[in-house]
Design a protein around this motif. Structure first.
Motif, PDB file in Angstrom:
ATOM      1  N   GLU A 168      38.728  25.159  29.319  1.00  0.00           N
ATOM      2  CA  GLU A 168      38.328  24.050  29.308  1.00  0.00           C
ATOM      3  C   GLU A 168      36.822  23.729  28.996  1.00  0.00           C
ATOM      4  OE1 GLU A 168      39.849  20.652  29.940  1.00  0.00           O
ATOM      5  OE2 GLU A 168      41.257  21.953  28.987  1.00  0.00           O
ATOM      6  N   THR A 169      36.153  24.747  29.468  1.00  0.00           N
ATOM      7  CA  THR A 169      34.653  24.760  29.100  1.00  0.00           C
ATOM      8  C   THR A 169      33.882  25.788  28.538  1.00  0.00           C
ATOM      9  OG1 THR A 169      34.369  25.689  31.318  1.00  0.00           O
ATOM     10  CG2 THR A 169      34.373  23.389  31.436  1.00  0.00           C
ATOM     11  N   CYS A 170      34.911  26.701  28.144  1.00  0.00           N
ATOM     12  CA  CYS A 170      34.572  27.956  27.308  1.00  0.00           C
ATOM     13  C   CYS A 170      33.250  28.663  28.224  1.00  0.00           C
ATOM     14  CB  CYS A 170      33.836  27.718  26.126  1.00  0.00           C
ATOM     15  SG  CYS A 170      35.034  27.254  24.869  1.00  0.00           S
ATOM     16  N   SER A 171      33.336  28.813  29.312  1.00  0.00           N
ATOM     17  CA  SER A 171      32.374  29.163  30.291  1.00  0.00           C
ATOM     18  C   SER A 171      33.216  30.013  31.356  1.00  0.00           C
ATOM     19  CB  SER A 171      31.460  28.196  30.956  1.00  0.00           C
ATOM     20  OG  SER A 171      32.020  27.331  31.730  1.00  0.00           O
ATOM     21  N   LEU A 172      32.375  30.624  32.573  1.00  0.00           N
ATOM     22  CA  LEU A 172      33.062  31.472  33.344  1.00  0.00           C
ATOM     23  C   LEU A 172      33.870  30.671  34.712  1.00  0.00           C
ATOM     24  CD1 LEU A 172      32.833  34.381  34.879  1.00  0.00           C
ATOM     25  CD2 LEU A 172      30.816  33.776  35.971  1.00  0.00           C
ATOM     26  N   ASN A 173      34.845  31.113  34.802  1.00  0.00           N
ATOM     27  CA  ASN A 173      35.732  30.365  36.021  1.00  0.00           C
ATOM     28  C   ASN A 173      35.058  30.981  37.109  1.00  0.00           C
ATOM     29  OD1 ASN A 173      37.423  29.462  37.604  1.00  0.00           O
ATOM     30  ND2 ASN A 173      39.437  29.904  36.480  1.00  0.00           N
ATOM     31  N   PHE A 174      34.173  30.913  37.869  1.00  0.00           N
ATOM     32  CA  PHE A 174      33.555  31.783  38.790  1.00  0.00           C
ATOM     33  C   PHE A 174      34.425  31.527  40.206  1.00  0.00           C
ATOM     34  CE2 PHE A 174      30.527  32.834  42.294  1.00  0.00           C
ATOM     35  CZ  PHE A 174      30.615  34.234  42.229  1.00  0.00           C
ATOM     36  N   SER A 175      34.782  30.062  40.347  1.00  0.00           N
ATOM     37  CA  SER A 175      35.205  29.770  41.689  1.00  0.00           C
ATOM     38  C   SER A 175      36.891  30.559  41.606  1.00  0.00           C
ATOM     39  CB  SER A 175      35.300  28.318  41.736  1.00  0.00           C
ATOM     40  OG  SER A 175      35.885  27.625  40.748  1.00  0.00           O
ATOM     41  N   GLY A 176      37.437  30.268  40.553  1.00  0.00           N
ATOM     42  CA  GLY A 176      38.624  31.157  40.372  1.00  0.00           C
ATOM     43  C   GLY A 176      38.631  32.470  40.404  1.00  0.00           C
ATOM     44  N   MET A 177      37.802  32.985  39.927  1.00  0.00           N
ATOM     45  CA  MET A 177      37.533  34.522  40.356  1.00  0.00           C
ATOM     46  C   MET A 177      37.736  34.750  41.702  1.00  0.00           C
ATOM     47  SD  MET A 177      34.370  36.692  38.886  1.00  0.00           S
ATOM     48  CE  MET A 177      34.256  38.546  39.396  1.00  0.00           C
ATOM     49  N   MET A 178      36.638  34.021  42.221  1.00  0.00           N
ATOM     50  CA  MET A 178      36.364  34.610  43.732  1.00  0.00           C
ATOM     51  C   MET A 178      37.509  34.227  44.576  1.00  0.00           C
ATOM     52  SD  MET A 178      33.433  36.028  43.565  1.00  0.00           S
ATOM     53  CE  MET A 178      32.392  35.803  45.173  1.00  0.00           C
ATOM     54  N   LYS A 179      38.082  33.087  44.226  1.00  0.00           N
ATOM     55  CA  LYS A 179      39.360  32.445  45.256  1.00  0.00           C
ATOM     56  C   LYS A 179      40.513  33.688  45.119  1.00  0.00           C
ATOM     57  CE  LYS A 179      42.173  28.462  46.035  1.00  0.00           C
ATOM     58  NZ  LYS A 179      43.639  28.948  45.587  1.00  0.00           N
ATOM     59  N   THR A 180      40.731  34.051  43.912  1.00  0.00           N
ATOM     60  CA  THR A 180      41.998  34.958  43.720  1.00  0.00           C
ATOM     61  C   THR A 180      41.568  36.276  44.538  1.00  0.00           C
ATOM     62  OG1 THR A 180      42.500  34.182  41.615  1.00  0.00           O
ATOM     63  CG2 THR A 180      43.245  36.407  41.789  1.00  0.00           C
ATOM     64  N   LEU A 181      40.240  36.794  44.113  1.00  0.00           N
ATOM     65  CA  LEU A 181      39.971  38.102  45.023  1.00  0.00           C
ATOM     66  C   LEU A 181      39.982  38.001  46.519  1.00  0.00           C
ATOM     67  CD1 LEU A 181      37.144  39.142  42.432  1.00  0.00           C
ATOM     68  CD2 LEU A 181      39.483  40.373  42.717  1.00  0.00           C
ATOM     69  N   GLU A 182      39.286  36.856  46.875  1.00  0.00           N
ATOM     70  CA  GLU A 182      39.430  36.456  48.434  1.00  0.00           C
ATOM     71  C   GLU A 182      40.731  36.478  48.832  1.00  0.00           C
ATOM     72  OE1 GLU A 182      37.445  36.060  51.547  1.00  0.00           O
ATOM     73  OE2 GLU A 182      36.144  35.132  49.985  1.00  0.00           O
ATOM     74  N   GLU A 183      41.712  35.895  48.257  1.00  0.00           N
ATOM     75  CA  GLU A 183      42.894  35.934  48.745  1.00  0.00           C
ATOM     76  C   GLU A 183      43.999  36.761  48.557  1.00  0.00           C
ATOM     77  OE1 GLU A 183      44.382  31.928  47.412  1.00  0.00           O
ATOM     78  OE2 GLU A 183      43.155  30.806  48.346  1.00  0.00           O
ATOM     79  N   GLU A 184      43.471  37.524  47.391  1.00  0.00           N
ATOM     80  CA  GLU A 184      44.927  38.567  47.136  1.00  0.00           C
ATOM     81  C   GLU A 184      44.375  39.952  47.038  1.00  0.00           C
ATOM     82  OE1 GLU A 184      47.202  37.364  43.819  1.00  0.00           O
ATOM     83  OE2 GLU A 184      46.537  35.392  44.125  1.00  0.00           O
ATOM     84  N   ALA A 185      42.980  40.322  46.908  1.00  0.00           N
ATOM     85  CA  ALA A 185      42.685  41.596  46.757  1.00  0.00           C
ATOM     86  C   ALA A 185      42.809  42.431  48.265  1.00  0.00           C
ATOM     87  CB  ALA A 185      41.297  41.763  46.344  1.00  0.00           C
ATOM     88  N   GLN A 186      43.100  43.472  48.275  1.00  0.00           N
ATOM     89  CA  GLN A 186      43.340  44.311  49.557  1.00  0.00           C
ATOM     90  C   GLN A 186      42.051  45.574  49.604  1.00  0.00           C
ATOM     91  OE1 GLN A 186      46.358  43.614  51.553  1.00  0.00           O
ATOM     92  NE2 GLN A 186      46.373  41.908  50.199  1.00  0.00           N
TER      93      GLN A 186
END
Ligand SMILES: Cc1ncc(COP(=O)(O)O)c(C=O)c1O
Length: 426
Positions: A168-186
């Protein structure tokens, strides 16, 4: 007289069951570009530096050292040690880690590799065998070869994507990155991070965001695998471009590995100069890890090639030459920044629909233009070649073609009725 069989031979093969693999899209496009007979054409495909004339650039410092090597009576073509040219390995460490202290040096194990690709491959295989990780998290999108390398070198490791690019903004989706890693990375998962000049998006986290990524790696016990393919090439400053790697190390809590390439920053693409580094928790672990890496190296390539490593070592270990090379870096990174600004200015002049600031805000070799696949294919009809993802290699632009490229972009964007980054335009 040759032997000729009398009866006809029925030809068959053990390989007919194979399915044809898809070719590499970037190299395929380069061939298409080369065959295009148009008088005006522009190649914004492969990640190689081009000068103002659109030609490959041998760095003046490299040229100078090549002459010195040719004239040096001590030059020979003997095998290198399995871990590579010692002077090169030391210079590669100093460049990446910023002349590490004795304490840190005792935790760093390094060896010369077949450029950055070979370093990623060696690292993938080594981590697969030593840590048996279940998953590796890679940015969505990432350099396409990351997927292929992990497929062949660590086939059991599941590749997971973390959000990175906000279309949408052609920029970093930082919140999406952190949320996914926070919730799913082991705990124990690997995370692949681009040290600077992210390929393909040209978008890097800020220093504040890097700190949060390091916090997350600590908290969730993720193992960082840095890919450093553009040090000094992105900002023009080797220390600035190594900031993220050095920050992770400075915390003292994280073990990590780095794949380092000298293709772009020395313009030594075809010489295949690279290094793989492990920063282990202590000296004993470093020594053990290094012994495994050398074992793999022996089986895979025996020992790395000498010529390009000799050039890099010579330059980095001679202060005057290093200073000259830093000027070469500024020329390359500066020209790319100038071309970003020129393309942006031309699009502004044409009042091309959409918001184009991302072209100047992005960093390094590439811009993720936000152009759709349909628009990219329409651009090919205008003899302008970029990847269907919309990735453009900015150094393919120069004073002579930038206005024409902008005009063609303007034409296809208007014709399609879709504009990149519409969220900002509104
Ligand atoms: C992110 C990234 N990693 C690694 C490489 C490896 O390059 P090389 O094998 O030429 O050093 C590249 C090259 O384009 C790259 O963009």
């Amino acid at each position: 007289m040759g032997y000729t069989r009398e009866e006809p031979v029925e030809r068959t093969s053990l390989f007919n069951h194979l399915e044809t693999m898809p070719g590499d899209p970037i190299f395929g496009l380069m061939t298409q570009y080369a065959k295009d007979p148009a008088e005006f054409k522009a190649s914004l495909t492969i990640g190689v530096y081009r000068d103002e004339e659109g030609k490959p650039w041998v760095l003046p410092t490299v040229k100078k050292v090549e002459k010195m090597i040719a004239e040096d009576a001590a030059t020979n073509h003997e095998y290198l040690p399995m871990e590579g040219l010692p002077a090169f390995v030391k210079a590669a460490q100093d460049l990446l880690f910023g002349n590490p202290s004795a304490a840190l040096s005792s935790r760093i194990g390094s060896l010369q590799t077949i450029s950055g690709t070979g370093a990623v491959h060696l690292g993938a295989r080594f981590l697969n065998d030593s840590l048996h990780p279940k998953r590796i998290w890679v940015s969505d999108p990432t350099w396409g070869n990351h997927h292929a390398i992990f497929d062949i070198a660590a086939p059991e490791v599941e590749q997971k994507l973390y959000p990175y690019y906000d279309a949408e903004t052609c920029s970093l989706n930082f919140s999406g990155m952190m949320k996914t890693l926070e919730e799913e990375a082991q705990a124990g998962d690997l995370i692949l991070l681009h040290a600077c000049a992210h390929n393909p998006t040209g978008i890097d986290p800020t220093k504040e965001q890097w700190k949060q990524i390091a916090d997350l790696c600590e908290k969730k016990k993720l193992f960082p695998f840095f890919d450093s393919a553009y040090q000094g090439f992105a900002s023009g400053d080797v220390d600035e471009d190594a900031w993220a790697v050095r920050h992770f190390i400075s915390r003292g809590t994280l073990e990590l590995v780095v794949a380092q390439s000298f293709s772009k920053n020395f313009g030594l693409y075809g010489q295949r100069v690279g290094a793989f580094h492990i920063v282990a928790g202590d000296e004993q672990a470093r020594d053990k890890a290094l012994s495994h890496l050398i074992y793999l190296q022996r089986a895979e390539i025996s020992n790395p090639p000498v010529y390009g490593a000799r050039i890099v070592a010579w330059i980095l270990q001679t202060p005057e030459l290093k200073a000259e090379w830093e000027q070469d870096l500024l020329i390359m990174s500066g020209r790319i920044k100038t071309m970003r600004a020129a393309l942006y200015a031309e699009l502004q002049k044409l009042q091309t629909p959409g918001s184009w600031e991302h072209i100047v805000n992005q960093n390094g070799m590439f811009s993720y233009t936000g152009l759709s696949e349909k628009q990219v294919l329409a651009l090919r009809k205008e003899h302008i070649y970029l990847l269907t993802s919309g990735r453009a290699s900015i150094s393919g632009l120069n004073r002579d073609n930038v206005a024409l490229v902008a005009k063609a972009i303007d034409k296809v964007v208007r014709a399609s009725g879709d504009a990149p980054a519409p969220a900002i335009t509104a």
